[in-house]
Write an enzyme that holds these catalytic residues in place. Structure first.
Site, short mmCIF file in Angstrom:
data_model
loop_
_atom_site.label_atom_id
_atom_site.label_comp_id
_atom_site.label_asym_id
_atom_site.label_seq_id
_atom_site.Cartn_x
_atom_site.Cartn_y
_atom_site.Cartn_z
N ASP A 1 0.87 -1.18 0.00
CA ASP A 1 0.00 0.00 0.00
C ASP A 1 0.90 1.23 0.00
O ASP A 1 1.77 1.36 -0.85
CB ASP A 1 -0.94 -0.05 1.21
CG ASP A 1 -2.10 0.92 1.10
OD1 ASP A 1 -2.29 1.53 0.02
OD2 ASP A 1 -2.84 1.09 2.07
N ARG B 1 1.94 9.94 -6.19
CA ARG B 1 1.66 10.37 -4.82
C ARG B 1 2.93 10.77 -4.07
O ARG B 1 3.26 10.21 -3.03
CB ARG B 1 0.92 9.28 -4.04
CG ARG B 1 -0.39 8.87 -4.65
CD ARG B 1 -1.07 7.80 -3.81
NE ARG B 1 -2.32 7.35 -4.42
CZ ARG B 1 -3.11 6.40 -3.93
NH1 ARG B 1 -2.76 5.79 -2.80
NH2 ARG B 1 -4.22 6.05 -4.55
#
Length: 438
Positions: A253, A309
């Protein structure tokens, strides 16, 4: 060289240190196991983490509250609780081990008859369809297996903690959770490969479905005054290159996610590499309680061969300056998507950063809106040339974004010109520089 931190409390010579909570054997206070920087604190004015009460971690710890750990169980016990403490990692701590230190595989965590092969056969979209998430006994077995791994690999860090590494120290296969606590420092560590053995397939996620895993290498959630400094973060030698149902089987993740009203965080002088979805600051458009929180500073970090990100922001006032972004056309890792995600009500300032790129890198891809409306983007270079990165995006997309984030960062100690960033960050980021004076 970067100015050495000055607000430092010295270790008392001749004191005895606990080697671990499980087995407390005396260690000389000047032992090379305990780094010289173990009681250093975040200097005043060094990013958002220095605001409020400031970030001192375990600097006030008594000698009996300094611990040297080398196993997962020792680490978990040492960082628990809210009393001031210093925890030094020595060697490699592997989260996927039992209490005796024996390695554990994904099969060891599987319960209730779970197997990936049966899961793939049951929830194949050609069988299960695309309109609903997996349900039933096999999905329940997957979730229970994931919980079993979580119980073993998630380490929860308490308030008033300084967690540091001895030279060469590594934490692998472990998810560090800094959740609902205050005043935490993590420095001088290699933190890698927080992999999830049991990702969930969600055919309703996006246009083509997605695999979603549950563990971040570091999660800062609901916590205040956190400093992450001179670490190295990556997926280690395990990359998400398997594909099922036409989508990447993502066992990782985030690397560092800052979410759920977390606030006053400084992340400085880290090396971050070889990962796809790197950093969320704010994890949901619907979490409006994040307003007024998620104030984060990212400076002098090296971001190398990453997908996206770095960071993606919702709600927060986030200051991104003097970072070095390196993209080298990396077939072995992840395709580049974007760097700065402008999410809902975000107020992102990105200044004096440097991009070193090769291949088909497109400056128009650096900025990516995700429901946000404003960003300050100035004085950034691509291969040593000034490039209007926001302008490149706007020209290519035809979208509109306000070029003013609506605030001016003041908590900066040293701002280097962007042309100096590759040299300065290349020389000083990561654990090795921090250990160079030990």
């Amino acid at each position: 060289m970067q100015r050495r931190l000055t607000r430092t409390l010295a270790l008392t010579a001749g004191g005895a240190l606990a080697a671990s909570l499980a087995a407390a054997s005396p260690v000389a206070a000047d032992s090379p196991t305990v780094p010289d920087f173990a009681r250093e604190v975040l200097p005043e004015g060094d990013g958002w983490g220095s605001a409020g009460a400031g970030t001192t971690g375990g600097a006030a710890a008594d000698e009996d509250d300094v611990h040297v750990v080398s196993t997962r169980q020792e680490l978990e016990e040492a960082v628990a609780g809210d009393e001031p403490k210093i925890v030094v990692v020595q060697g490699t701590v592997d989260g996927n081990t039992d209490e005796e230190g024996n390695p554990l595989s994904c099969e060891d965590y599987a319960v209730d008859g779970y197997s990936l092969q049966e899961y793939l056969a049951t929830y194949d979209p050609e069988v299960w369809g695309w309109e609903r998430e997996p349900a039933g006994p096999l999905e329940e077995a997957r979730a229970a297996s994931q919980d079993a791994q979580s119980d073993n690999t998630v380490v929860r860090v308490g308030s008033n903690t300084t967690l540091v590494g001895a030279p060469g120290a590594t934490i692998t296969g472990t998810a560090l959770r800094i959740r609902d606590v205050n005043n935490v420092i993590v420095r001088g560590l290699t933190i890698e490969n927080a992999f999830d053995c049991f990702p969930q397939w969600d055919p309703t996620d996006g246009d083509s479905g997605a695999w979603n895993s549950d563990f971040d290498a570091v999660e800062v959630s609901g916590s205040t005054n956190v400093w992450l400094d001179h670490n190295e973060f990556s997926d280690g030698d395990l990359t998400d290159k398997e594909f099922y149902f036409g989508r990447p089987y993502e066992v990782h993740d985030g690397l560092v996610d800052i979410v759920r009203q977390a606030d006053l965080v400084t992340m400085s002088w880290n090396r971050v590499h070889s990962h796809d979805k790197v950093m969320l600051i704010g994890n949901s458009d619907s979490r409006e309680t994040d307003r007024g929180h998620l104030r984060v500073t990212l400076h002098h970090n090296e971001w190398q061969n990453l997908g996206q990100r770095t960071p993606r922001v919702r709600f927060g006032q986030v200051d991104v300056y003097n970072n070095h972004y390196v993209e080298t056309g990396h077939d072995l890792y992840y395709d580049y998507s974007y760097s700065w995600g402008v999410g809902k009500e975000s107020k992102l300032v990105a200044e004096h950063n440097h991009f070193t790129v090769s291949g088909d890198f497109d400056p128009a891809e650096v900025v990516q809106p995700w429901g946000g409306e404003q960003i300050t983007e100035e004085h950034n270079l691509v291969n040593r040339k000034r490039v209007d990165l926001l302008g490149a995006y706007l020209e290519a997309s035809g979208d509109e974004l306000d070029d003013d984030a609506g605030w001016t960062p003041t908590l900066r100690r040293t701002v280097h010109p962007a042309q100096a960033v590759p040299g300065v960050v290349g020389a000083q980021a990561g654990p090795d520089w921090l250990h160079s004076d030990d």
